[in-house]
Design a protein around this motif. Structure first.
Motif, PDB file in Angstrom:
ATOM      1  N   THR A   1       0.830  -1.199   0.000  1.00  0.00           N
ATOM      2  CA  THR A   1       0.000   0.000   0.000  1.00  0.00           C
ATOM      3  C   THR A   1       0.866   1.250   0.000  1.00  0.00           C
ATOM      4  O   THR A   1       0.572   2.226  -0.696  1.00  0.00           O
TER       5      THR A   1
ATOM      6  N   ASP B   1      -7.003  -2.776 -14.749  1.00  0.00           N
ATOM      7  CA  ASP B   1      -7.859  -2.996 -13.580  1.00  0.00           C
ATOM      8  C   ASP B   1      -8.289  -4.451 -13.522  1.00  0.00           C
ATOM      9  O   ASP B   1      -9.221  -4.862 -14.203  1.00  0.00           O
TER      10      ASP B   1
ATOM     11  N   HIS C   1      -9.407  -5.730  -6.843  1.00  0.00           N
ATOM     12  CA  HIS C   1      -9.329  -4.865  -5.660  1.00  0.00           C
ATOM     13  C   HIS C   1      -7.995  -4.160  -5.518  1.00  0.00           C
ATOM     14  O   HIS C   1      -7.946  -2.949  -5.274  1.00  0.00           O
ATOM     15  N   TRP C   2      -6.894  -4.882  -5.680  1.00  0.00           N
ATOM     16  CA  TRP C   2      -5.587  -4.275  -5.410  1.00  0.00           C
ATOM     17  C   TRP C   2      -5.158  -3.335  -6.530  1.00  0.00           C
ATOM     18  O   TRP C   2      -4.427  -2.367  -6.283  1.00  0.00           O
TER      19      TRP C   2
ATOM     20  N   LYS D   1      -7.348  -1.433  -8.050  1.00  0.00           N
ATOM     21  CA  LYS D   1      -8.114  -0.228  -7.713  1.00  0.00           C
ATOM     22  C   LYS D   1      -7.459   0.542  -6.569  1.00  0.00           C
ATOM     23  O   LYS D   1      -7.450   1.779  -6.555  1.00  0.00           O
ATOM     24  N   ARG D   2      -6.892  -0.195  -5.626  1.00  0.00           N
ATOM     25  CA  ARG D   2      -6.187   0.468  -4.517  1.00  0.00           C
ATOM     26  C   ARG D   2      -4.953   1.203  -5.027  1.00  0.00           C
ATOM     27  O   ARG D   2      -4.644   2.321  -4.587  1.00  0.00           O
TER      28      ARG D   2
ATOM     29  N   ALA E   1      -6.076   4.428  -6.635  1.00  0.00           N
ATOM     30  CA  ALA E   1      -6.479   5.449  -5.666  1.00  0.00           C
ATOM     31  C   ALA E   1      -5.278   6.088  -4.979  1.00  0.00           C
ATOM     32  O   ALA E   1      -5.235   7.315  -4.789  1.00  0.00           O
ATOM     33  N   GLU E   2      -4.287   5.283  -4.624  1.00  0.00           N
ATOM     34  CA  GLU E   2      -3.117   5.811  -3.919  1.00  0.00           C
ATOM     35  C   GLU E   2      -2.269   6.696  -4.834  1.00  0.00           C
ATOM     36  O   GLU E   2      -1.715   7.706  -4.392  1.00  0.00           O
TER      37      GLU E   2
END
Length: 361
Positions: free
Chosen positions: A76, A97, A100-101, A103-104, A107-108
């Protein structure tokens, strides 16, 4: 009763490594100090971290023009650190994409003011397939980000996308050292340790030399160039986690390396997939060409049946097979340290459970 831990992470570890940790805990290398007490500035730890880097370089067949960096903060943190260090020309990255990861990571990166273009997504298919890269415009992106193995959704890249000159960045957390990739195709790889490399608290970053040192005045804890110059010891590193990773790396070498791990993971996952594909109760939702070797989700479509199965499995020594909340059902994580016998026991249990279920319905 033997316990087989199918957790997605922190995950099962080699028994030999755990025994070595137990032996080293009171006095590491006859120092009179526990491995949990030794200084990161000591000669004892210098050898631990240097040996780990040497063994990892050998296992990955990593060229000399790549740095091996040891970080805290999980992947992360690297979702921000990578764009801060690498997205310095266009301030824009591309992303596939796959769940989940990914998308994370998107976002970061956006939190540090880097533009993210999603070039393909399989969200509409509930991520049961991998997105296909059809076009990657050149001279537009600092890099393309992919998740090589999707722990939650159960997909994995067996063939890397062609980037035609754009740097490739891979989040390899859940199949790091469990599947063979040509590391020279990546500009950067990040991987949390708690799947195939040891315990939580350590993240590996492997980055090509020419990609670092291009950005000045970065926060120290995300500055790849600073960590490279300080041998990952700008501050106190996760000593115990690096020590554990070093033991796992030596164990991997003894087992025959990454190619042997891939062979075993193909064998283990193949046994489970073969059962699921011939089952009338269980469904493996992931498209066959994109299936992960290390994370196998499966469902019945009946939540009450899933719950009963998970409870009975635990009673039979098959623990942590509950699926991620985003997918539901069950998930068996078959990392390097999971023995073939554990998968055999799981398949035997699932077969008996299905027969019992069909006998009453």
């Amino acid at each position: 009763m033997t316990i087989y831990n199918f957790s997605a992470g922190p995950a099962t570890m080699p028994a030999k490594v755990i025994q070595q940790i137990k032996a080293d805990l009171p006095s590491y290398n006859n120092s009179g100090m526990s491995v949990m007490e030794i200084s990161h500035r000591s000669a004892l730890f210098d050898k631990i971290i240097d040996d780990a880097a040497i063994d990892l370089r050998e296992l990955l067949q990593l060229p000399d023009n790549y740095q091996i960096l040891f970080f805290q903060g999980g992947c992360t943190l690297q979702f921000s650190a990578a764009p801060l260090n690498l997205a310095n020309k266009y301030h824009r990255i591309a992303l596939l994409d796959s769940g989940h990861w990914a998308k994370r990571a998107q976002a970061e990166a956006q939190l540090v003011d880097v533009k993210v273009d999603v070039l393909a997504s399989t969200a509409e298919k509930n991520y049961t397939e991998l997105p296909v890269l059809k076009d990657l415009p050149q001279n537009k992106y600092d890099y393309l980000h992919i998740t090589t193995n999707n722990t939650i959704e159960g997909t994995a890249y067996s063939k890397l996308p062609e980037t035609k000159g754009t740097e490739l960045v891979g989040d390899m957390s859940s199949n790091f050292l469990g599947q063979v990739y040509d590391m020279k195709k990546f500009g950067l790889v990040m991987a949390g340790a708690q799947k195939n490399l040891g315990i939580a608290g350590l993240t590996l970053v492997i980055v090509r030399n020419d990609l670092i040192g291009q950005v000045k005045n970065l926060p120290s804890m995300v500055d790849y160039d600073l960590f490279a110059k300080k041998n990952s010891m700008f501050n106190t590193p996760p000593v115990f986690a690096i020590y554990t990773a070093g033991l796992v790396l030596k164990w991997l070498k003894e087992q025959g390396g990454v190619a042997e791990m891939q062979r075993r993971n193909l064998q283990k996952s193949g046994l489970l997939y073969d059962f699921l594909d011939n089952s009338e109760l269980f469904i493996a939702p992931v498209a066959k060409q994109d299936r992960s070797l290390t994370n196998v989700p499966f469902v019945t479509g009946l939540p009450e049946v899933d719950a009963k199965l998970i409870a009975q499995a635990a009673d039979n020594g098959l623990v942590n097979i509950k699926g991620h909340r985003l997918v539901g059902g069950m998930r068996a994580s078959l990392y390097n340290a999971m023995p073939y016998e554990g998968v055999e026991k799981l398949v035997d249990f699932l077969n008996k459970f299905e027969k019992d279920y069909r006998g009453t319905h």
